[in-house]
Motif scaffolding. Sequence first.
Motif, PDB file in Angstrom:
ATOM      1  N   LEU A 141       0.820  -1.203   0.000  1.00  0.00           N
ATOM      2  CA  LEU A 141       0.000   0.000   0.000  1.00  0.00           C
ATOM      3  C   LEU A 141       0.856   1.256   0.000  1.00  0.00           C
ATOM      4  CD1 LEU A 141      -2.798   1.293   0.190  1.00  0.00           C
ATOM      5  CD2 LEU A 141      -2.672   1.077   2.673  1.00  0.00           C
ATOM      6  N   LEU A 142       1.931   1.247   0.783  1.00  0.00           N
ATOM      7  CA  LEU A 142       2.828   2.395   0.814  1.00  0.00           C
ATOM      8  C   LEU A 142       3.511   2.597  -0.537  1.00  0.00           C
ATOM      9  CD1 LEU A 142       4.494   1.958   4.334  1.00  0.00           C
ATOM     10  CD2 LEU A 142       2.817   3.685   3.648  1.00  0.00           C
ATOM     11  N   GLN A 143       3.927   1.499  -1.181  1.00  0.00           N
ATOM     12  CA  GLN A 143       4.544   1.613  -2.497  1.00  0.00           C
ATOM     13  C   GLN A 143       3.571   2.181  -3.518  1.00  0.00           C
ATOM     14  OE1 GLN A 143       6.008  -2.287  -3.430  1.00  0.00           O
ATOM     15  NE2 GLN A 143       7.739  -2.171  -2.011  1.00  0.00           N
ATOM     16  N   LEU A 144       2.311   1.723  -3.463  1.00  0.00           N
ATOM     17  CA  LEU A 144       1.305   2.228  -4.390  1.00  0.00           C
ATOM     18  C   LEU A 144       1.068   3.716  -4.167  1.00  0.00           C
ATOM     19  CD1 LEU A 144      -0.798   1.665  -6.572  1.00  0.00           C
ATOM     20  CD2 LEU A 144      -2.408   1.021  -4.775  1.00  0.00           C
ATOM     21  N   GLN A 145       0.974   4.122  -2.902  1.00  0.00           N
ATOM     22  CA  GLN A 145       0.782   5.540  -2.612  1.00  0.00           C
ATOM     23  C   GLN A 145       1.974   6.367  -3.084  1.00  0.00           C
ATOM     24  OE1 GLN A 145       0.074   5.593   1.612  1.00  0.00           O
ATOM     25  NE2 GLN A 145      -2.076   5.030   1.423  1.00  0.00           N
ATOM     26  N   GLN A 146       3.203   5.833  -2.906  1.00  0.00           N
ATOM     27  CA  GLN A 146       4.395   6.545  -3.353  1.00  0.00           C
ATOM     28  C   GLN A 146       4.407   6.697  -4.870  1.00  0.00           C
ATOM     29  OE1 GLN A 146       6.623   7.908  -1.282  1.00  0.00           O
ATOM     30  NE2 GLN A 146       7.655   8.833  -3.031  1.00  0.00           N
ATOM     31  N   GLU A 147       4.020   5.630  -5.589  1.00  0.00           N
ATOM     32  CA  GLU A 147       3.970   5.707  -7.050  1.00  0.00           C
ATOM     33  C   GLU A 147       2.946   6.736  -7.512  1.00  0.00           C
ATOM     34  OE1 GLU A 147       3.196   1.786  -8.394  1.00  0.00           O
ATOM     35  OE2 GLU A 147       5.193   1.012  -7.908  1.00  0.00           O
ATOM     36  N   GLN A 149       1.977   9.324  -5.836  1.00  0.00           N
ATOM     37  CA  GLN A 149       2.526  10.633  -5.516  1.00  0.00           C
ATOM     38  C   GLN A 149       3.549  11.070  -6.553  1.00  0.00           C
ATOM     39  OE1 GLN A 149       4.298  10.774  -1.603  1.00  0.00           O
ATOM     40  NE2 GLN A 149       3.016  12.475  -1.027  1.00  0.00           N
ATOM     41  N   ASN A 150       4.409  10.139  -6.964  1.00  0.00           N
ATOM     42  CA  ASN A 150       5.407  10.454  -7.977  1.00  0.00           C
ATOM     43  C   ASN A 150       4.757  10.827  -9.305  1.00  0.00           C
ATOM     44  OD1 ASN A 150       7.428   9.900  -6.131  1.00  0.00           O
ATOM     45  ND2 ASN A 150       7.705   7.780  -6.809  1.00  0.00           N
ATOM     46  N   LEU A 156       2.554  17.477 -12.539  1.00  0.00           N
ATOM     47  CA  LEU A 156       2.643  18.883 -12.162  1.00  0.00           C
ATOM     48  C   LEU A 156       3.848  19.545 -12.829  1.00  0.00           C
ATOM     49  CD1 LEU A 156       1.564  21.190 -10.424  1.00  0.00           C
ATOM     50  CD2 LEU A 156       2.969  20.354  -8.542  1.00  0.00           C
ATOM     51  N   MET A 157       4.985  18.857 -12.834  1.00  0.00           N
ATOM     52  CA  MET A 157       6.177  19.403 -13.477  1.00  0.00           C
ATOM     53  C   MET A 157       5.969  19.584 -14.979  1.00  0.00           C
ATOM     54  SD  MET A 157       9.191  17.294 -11.488  1.00  0.00           S
ATOM     55  CE  MET A 157      10.443  17.951 -12.578  1.00  0.00           C
ATOM     56  N   MET A 158       5.329  18.603 -15.623  1.00  0.00           N
ATOM     57  CA  MET A 158       5.074  18.709 -17.057  1.00  0.00           C
ATOM     58  C   MET A 158       4.151  19.889 -17.363  1.00  0.00           C
ATOM     59  SD  MET A 158       4.683  14.666 -18.094  1.00  0.00           S
ATOM     60  CE  MET A 158       4.292  15.085 -19.784  1.00  0.00           C
ATOM     61  N   ASN A 159       3.144  20.088 -16.525  1.00  0.00           N
ATOM     62  CA  ASN A 159       2.239  21.216 -16.727  1.00  0.00           C
ATOM     63  C   ASN A 159       2.971  22.536 -16.563  1.00  0.00           C
ATOM     64  OD1 ASN A 159       0.050  19.525 -17.184  1.00  0.00           O
ATOM     65  ND2 ASN A 159      -0.573  19.473 -15.038  1.00  0.00           N
ATOM     66  N   GLN A 160       3.863  22.599 -15.572  1.00  0.00           N
ATOM     67  CA  GLN A 160       4.631  23.833 -15.373  1.00  0.00           C
ATOM     68  C   GLN A 160       5.542  24.116 -16.565  1.00  0.00           C
ATOM     69  OE1 GLN A 160       6.610  23.162 -11.638  1.00  0.00           O
ATOM     70  NE2 GLN A 160       4.834  23.748 -10.408  1.00  0.00           N
TER      71      GLN A 160
END
Length: 218
Positions: A141-147, A149-150, A156-160
Motif C-alpha cells: 500500500l505504501l509503495q502504491l501511494q508513493q507511485e 505521488q510520484n 505537475l512538473m510537465m504542466n509547469q
Amino acid sequence: MYWGVMASEGWRKGPWTAEEDRLLVEYVKLHGEGRWNSVATLAGLKRNGKSCRLRWVNYLRPDLKKGQITPYEETMILELHARWGNRWSTIARSLPGRTDNEIKNYWRTHFNKKPKPSSNGTHKLKAPRLLRRQQQQQQQLLQLQQEQQNQQQMMLMMNQIMDMKIMSLVVEEDNQIAEEEGGLWCSMLSTGCAAAAVPEGTSNHIEENLILWDGLWD
C-alpha cells in the motif's frame, strides 16, 4: 476398559451417541447450565458431571461458532495469550462462540513451538503468518501511494514546463510585434522630417524677391 462400556464407577465412557446428546440438550433447556453432577439422575445419562459439561460447552451449545479461526481471532489469541498465558477459559471469554478447548488446540497446533533462547535469556516467538501478511500488505500500500505521488508530481512538473513554454512563445511574439511597430514608426517619422525640411537656397530666393518689390515701389 473399552470404549462405550461402563467404567468401574458406573459411568459410561467413549463417544457420545445422538440419544445422549438429545437428553443433555433437553436437560439444559429445563434446568439451565450448571448443576452438572445432577445430570445422571435428572437426565438419565450414565455420564459424570465433567463429561456432560465438556460435551455441552465444546459441542452442543447453540452459540458455538463453527468453521476455522479467522485472522482477527488469531490476532486476538496471540495478544490474549501474551497477556494471560495458558488461561484458555479466560481467553475464550473474549472470543464469543469459541471454546477453551478449541483455542488451546489451535494454539498448540500453530504457535506452540519452543523458541530458542536469545542472547539476553528471553524467548521470542516467530512472527505469525498473519502479521507477516499484514506487513506485506502495508508495504504494498505504501509503495502504491508513493507511485501515485510520484506520478502526480511528474504531471505537475510537465504542466509547469508547458506553461513556461507557452509564456515564452507569447513573450517572443509580443517582442516581434513591438519591433515591427517600432520600425514602422521610425520610417514614418523619417519621411515626415524629410518633407518638412527647407531646401538650400530658398532663403536667398526670398530675399531677392523682396529687393525687387522694393525697387518697383520706389
